[in-house]
Design a protein around this motif. Structure first.
Motif, PDB file in Angstrom:
ATOM      1  N   GLU A   1     -16.209  91.694-124.364  1.00  0.00           N
ATOM      2  CA  GLU A   1     -17.266  92.125-123.456  1.00  0.00           C
ATOM      3  C   GLU A   1     -18.305  92.952-124.177  1.00  0.00           C
ATOM      4  OE1 GLU A   1     -16.441  93.974-119.646  1.00  0.00           O
ATOM      5  OE2 GLU A   1     -14.418  93.147-119.760  1.00  0.00           O
TER       6      GLU A   1
ATOM      7  N   TYR B   1     -14.259  81.322-106.966  1.00  0.00           N
ATOM      8  CA  TYR B   1     -14.388  81.846-108.327  1.00  0.00           C
ATOM      9  C   TYR B   1     -15.407  81.041-109.119  1.00  0.00           C
ATOM     10  CZ  TYR B   1      -9.969  84.130-107.067  1.00  0.00           C
ATOM     11  OH  TYR B   1      -8.995  84.852-106.435  1.00  0.00           O
TER      12      TYR B   1
ATOM     13  N   PRO C   1     -24.328  90.108-117.178  1.00  0.00           N
ATOM     14  CA  PRO C   1     -23.554  89.945-115.937  1.00  0.00           C
ATOM     15  C   PRO C   1     -22.354  89.029-116.163  1.00  0.00           C
ATOM     16  CG  PRO C   1     -25.896  89.499-115.571  1.00  0.00           C
ATOM     17  CD  PRO C   1     -25.698  89.630-117.036  1.00  0.00           C
ATOM     18  N   HIS C   2     -21.202  89.473-115.741  1.00  0.00           N
ATOM     19  CA  HIS C   2     -19.994  88.683-115.902  1.00  0.00           C
ATOM     20  C   HIS C   2     -18.888  89.216-114.998  1.00  0.00           C
ATOM     21  CE1 HIS C   2     -19.330  92.114-118.535  1.00  0.00           C
ATOM     22  NE2 HIS C   2     -18.034  91.873-118.413  1.00  0.00           N
ATOM     23  N   ASN C   3     -17.843  88.404-114.847  1.00  0.00           N
ATOM     24  CA  ASN C   3     -16.663  88.810-114.083  1.00  0.00           C
ATOM     25  C   ASN C   3     -15.453  88.130-114.730  1.00  0.00           C
ATOM     26  OD1 ASN C   3     -14.563  89.055-112.192  1.00  0.00           O
ATOM     27  ND2 ASN C   3     -16.001  89.140-110.474  1.00  0.00           N
ATOM     28  N   LEU C   4     -14.850  88.833-115.681  1.00  0.00           N
ATOM     29  CA  LEU C   4     -13.709  88.265-116.404  1.00  0.00           C
ATOM     30  C   LEU C   4     -12.527  88.010-115.482  1.00  0.00           C
ATOM     31  CD1 LEU C   4     -13.814  90.285-119.745  1.00  0.00           C
ATOM     32  CD2 LEU C   4     -14.559  87.941-119.330  1.00  0.00           C
ATOM     33  N   THR C   5     -12.384  88.825-114.460  1.00  0.00           N
ATOM     34  CA  THR C   5     -11.286  88.635-113.517  1.00  0.00           C
ATOM     35  C   THR C   5     -11.435  87.310-112.784  1.00  0.00           C
ATOM     36  OG1 THR C   5     -11.109  91.029-113.250  1.00  0.00           O
ATOM     37  CG2 THR C   5     -10.048  89.663-111.569  1.00  0.00           C
ATOM     38  N   ALA C   6     -12.649  86.973-112.363  1.00  0.00           N
ATOM     39  CA  ALA C   6     -12.891  85.693-111.694  1.00  0.00           C
ATOM     40  C   ALA C   6     -12.640  84.530-112.649  1.00  0.00           C
ATOM     41  CB  ALA C   6     -14.313  85.633-111.139  1.00  0.00           C
ATOM     42  N   GLU C   7     -13.032  84.694-113.913  1.00  0.00           N
ATOM     43  CA  GLU C   7     -12.795  83.634-114.895  1.00  0.00           C
ATOM     44  C   GLU C   7     -11.295  83.404-115.076  1.00  0.00           C
ATOM     45  OE1 GLU C   7     -14.887  84.318-118.577  1.00  0.00           O
ATOM     46  OE2 GLU C   7     -16.826  84.489-117.567  1.00  0.00           O
TER      47      GLU C   7
ATOM     48  N   ILE D   1     -18.848  82.217-108.265  1.00  0.00           N
ATOM     49  CA  ILE D   1     -19.142  83.496-108.916  1.00  0.00           C
ATOM     50  C   ILE D   1     -19.515  83.260-110.378  1.00  0.00           C
ATOM     51  CG2 ILE D   1     -18.112  85.663-109.741  1.00  0.00           C
ATOM     52  CD1 ILE D   1     -16.390  85.625-107.153  1.00  0.00           C
ATOM     53  N   ILE D   2     -18.716  82.466-111.076  1.00  0.00           N
ATOM     54  CA  ILE D   2     -18.949  82.195-112.496  1.00  0.00           C
ATOM     55  C   ILE D   2     -20.282  81.488-112.694  1.00  0.00           C
ATOM     56  CG2 ILE D   2     -18.112  80.844-114.466  1.00  0.00           C
ATOM     57  CD1 ILE D   2     -15.230  81.438-113.265  1.00  0.00           C
TER      58      ILE D   2
ATOM     59  N   LEU E   1     -23.231  83.997-112.109  1.00  0.00           N
ATOM     60  CA  LEU E   1     -23.383  84.952-113.205  1.00  0.00           C
ATOM     61  C   LEU E   1     -23.903  84.265-114.467  1.00  0.00           C
ATOM     62  CD1 LEU E   1     -20.192  87.101-112.578  1.00  0.00           C
ATOM     63  CD2 LEU E   1     -22.572  87.744-112.132  1.00  0.00           C
TER      64      LEU E   1
END
Length: 161
Positions: free
Chosen positions: A21, A127, A33-39, A130-131, A134
């Protein structure tokens, strides 16, 4: 994720998601912008319920993932699907190994962590949204930064931009 020397052939280190990150920041100093949890939840959900792939087909691409390792895993899943093979941890591991990417994604332990991150595959479509969103924001930031860079060049002319 492994990093290689300037020639690209000698591994010089491995970083985890938190380090990955911080390594991917834009020139203004902010984190993209990112969401590693969603990935992780998307990939884990697909391992738990591979039939959910039908709902995200064409929505997400390998380069939509912020973490390159997640993109590698997704690409391997797509390769299995294209050959009409089931998506499961054993076949995914074999695919990544054949591609020479298994170590880069954390090996068997890294793949196991994905199924731990997901409780089911029920929300993979959410998810994926979201990905995708972003990733679009990151692309917009990149285009904007490229425009700023081009406009800031000493020899820049508005008519050329």
């Amino acid at each position: 994720m492994e990093f290689y020397d300037e020639e690209g052939d000698v591994p010089v280190g491995v970083i985890d998601n938190a380090q990955e990150e911080s390594a991917q920041t834009w020139r203004t100093g902010g984190t993209s912008p990112h969401n590693l949890t969603a990935e992780q939840a998307l990939l884990g959900g697909l391992l738990l319920e591979p039939d959910q792939f039908d709902f995200i087909e064409g929505k997400v691409r390998e380069d939509d993932f912020f973490a390159p390792t997640h993109g590698m895993i997704f690409a391997a899943m797509q390769a299995l699907r294209k050959r009409q093979q089931p998506i499961d941890p054993v076949l995914l591991q074999s695919e990544l190994k054949a591609e020479g990417r298994l170590d880069a994604v954390g090996g068997v332990v890294g793949l196991s962590a994905l199924t731990d991150a997901a409780t089911s595959g029920a929300n993979v479509e959410h998810y994926a949204d979201i990905i995708q969103d972003l990733a679009a924001l990151r692309r917009l930031i990149q285009v904007s930064m490229d425009s700023i860079s081009a406009a800031s060049a000493p020899d820049a002319k508005a008519t050329d931009l």
